[in-house]
Scaffold this motif. Sequence first.
Motif, PDB file in Angstrom:
ATOM      1  N   LEU A  14     -21.010 -26.720 -14.188  1.00 18.04           N
ATOM      2  CA  LEU A  14     -21.548 -25.993 -15.330  1.00 18.04           C
ATOM      3  C   LEU A  14     -22.404 -24.826 -14.861  1.00 18.04           C
ATOM      4  O   LEU A  14     -22.339 -23.724 -15.401  1.00 18.04           O
ATOM      5  N   ALA A  18     -21.860 -20.541 -15.356  1.00 12.10           N
ATOM      6  CA  ALA A  18     -22.828 -19.615 -15.930  1.00 12.10           C
ATOM      7  C   ALA A  18     -22.717 -18.231 -15.321  1.00 12.10           C
ATOM      8  O   ALA A  18     -23.127 -17.239 -15.913  1.00 12.10           O
ATOM      9  N   ARG A  21     -20.293 -15.948 -17.626  1.00 15.56           N
ATOM     10  CA  ARG A  21     -20.600 -16.363 -18.979  1.00 15.56           C
ATOM     11  C   ARG A  21     -19.764 -15.607 -20.016  1.00 15.56           C
ATOM     12  O   ARG A  21     -19.539 -14.413 -19.895  1.00 15.56           O
ATOM     13  N   SER A  24     -19.703 -15.432 -26.226  1.00 14.57           N
ATOM     14  CA  SER A  24     -20.353 -16.349 -27.154  1.00 14.57           C
ATOM     15  C   SER A  24     -21.413 -17.157 -26.419  1.00 14.57           C
ATOM     16  O   SER A  24     -21.245 -17.489 -25.251  1.00 14.57           O
ATOM     17  N   ARG A  26     -23.648 -20.058 -24.867  1.00 20.43           N
ATOM     18  CA  ARG A  26     -23.341 -21.384 -24.342  1.00 20.43           C
ATOM     19  C   ARG A  26     -24.490 -22.304 -24.711  1.00 20.43           C
ATOM     20  O   ARG A  26     -25.636 -22.083 -24.321  1.00 20.43           O
ATOM     21  N   GLU A  50     -20.094 -21.640 -27.694  1.00 21.80           N
ATOM     22  CA  GLU A  50     -19.438 -22.630 -26.844  1.00 21.80           C
ATOM     23  C   GLU A  50     -20.324 -23.861 -26.707  1.00 21.80           C
ATOM     24  O   GLU A  50     -21.507 -23.742 -26.367  1.00 21.80           O
ATOM     25  N   ALA A  52     -21.327 -26.235 -24.436  1.00 21.67           N
ATOM     26  CA  ALA A  52     -21.187 -26.309 -22.985  1.00 21.67           C
ATOM     27  C   ALA A  52     -21.625 -27.637 -22.401  1.00 21.67           C
ATOM     28  O   ALA A  52     -21.117 -28.062 -21.371  1.00 21.67           O
ATOM     29  N   ALA A  72     -17.062 -30.376 -23.077  1.00 20.54           N
ATOM     30  CA  ALA A  72     -18.462 -30.188 -22.684  1.00 20.54           C
ATOM     31  C   ALA A  72     -18.814 -31.042 -21.480  1.00 20.54           C
ATOM     32  O   ALA A  72     -18.327 -32.168 -21.335  1.00 20.54           O
ATOM     33  N   LEU A  86     -28.202 -22.492 -19.696  1.00 20.80           N
ATOM     34  CA  LEU A  86     -27.636 -22.340 -21.038  1.00 20.80           C
ATOM     35  C   LEU A  86     -28.374 -21.265 -21.833  1.00 20.80           C
ATOM     36  O   LEU A  86     -29.537 -20.955 -21.563  1.00 20.80           O
ATOM     37  N   ASP A  87     -27.703 -20.721 -22.839  1.00 20.52           N
ATOM     38  CA  ASP A  87     -28.326 -19.714 -23.704  1.00 20.52           C
ATOM     39  C   ASP A  87     -29.207 -20.358 -24.768  1.00 20.52           C
ATOM     40  O   ASP A  87     -30.176 -19.742 -25.230  1.00 20.52           O
TER      41      ASP A  87
END
Length: 348
Positions: A14, A18, A21, A24, A26, A50, A52, A72, A86-87
């Motif tokens: 994961l 990143a 990316r 959209s 994550r 997404e 994730a 995921a 992650l976002d």
Amino acid sequence: MASPVQASPARAALGRAALARAASPRLGFLGTGWIGRSRLAAVAGSGVAEVAALADADDAALRAACEIAPGAAVLRDLDELLEAGLDGIVIATPSALHAEQAIAALRSGAAVFCQKPLGRDAEEVAAVVGAAAAADRLLGVDLCYRLTAAAQAIRAEIGCGATGPVHAVDLVFHNAYGPDKPWFLDPRLSGGGCVIDLGTHLVDLLLWTLGFPQVEAVWSRLWRGGAPLDASEEVEDMCIATLELAGGTVARLACSWYSHEGRDAVIEATFRGRDGAASLSNVAGSFYDLAAERRSGTRAELLVAPPDEWSGRTVLAWARRLAEGARFEQDAGELLQVATVIDRIYGR
């Protein structure tokens, strides 16, 4: 099926993902009970973001979540989610964890969407809002009734002046059931009973509909099992409160668990003005089916009726704002206004 926790080494993959990316955002989901899975399903089916990563201490909940978002990564906890770059993080854990987890996520650089209450009291909420401002990250809370078609119609009626100035509001949320987790009944873990659970929606709906006026005075009475409840180690199962707003509007609020209503729930919000009234109510005791009507004298006109698939609308609105590049927004201060009123109802 193997325990999903065994899949946690996917964290490394994961992290590598990143670097490339997608457009959209994550998202990681922390807490995958039924509310968390409901919000997860809304996002997974939308294409807005997404899904994730997932994390939960409960293997059964994680397995159910994996069926919704099979692609995921499955991680162990918040720390692993934060390491994944992650976002945004969607938080649906017990209330006592919300503030600490939200602050950690915001400080790591992730946007946050949290189930209500954002904190157990106004002090915790202020700390989260402050962390979001300092990190310049988008903060959302699942105050989901705002985005129902019925609430939108009521707000529009009042906003266009159809009711004239609103002078009285009645707000009700009675639930024939009670909470299904023991921590709800411990005020140190939950922050309170039916007021913080159900009344938060009513206070938010009141203030949001009227443009967040100042609340000048609050009177309230709490009960537990039919007996008045003051300072106690118990949480309340019924509350009646009166709120006086700037400009002279008076709102009466009532909420309860285990209520004898002859149906699953009674949900109502009626705004009475000089020239008319606008009212939201649930249909046939439903928690989800809401109608709205315009009233004038003895006449009533239906504005909105079910169906209206609104349960995931708030998280999707937050995810869309995140996808657009939104960062901290000043209306996050409204969250503190709501929490402050809840504190005043509790007398703290």
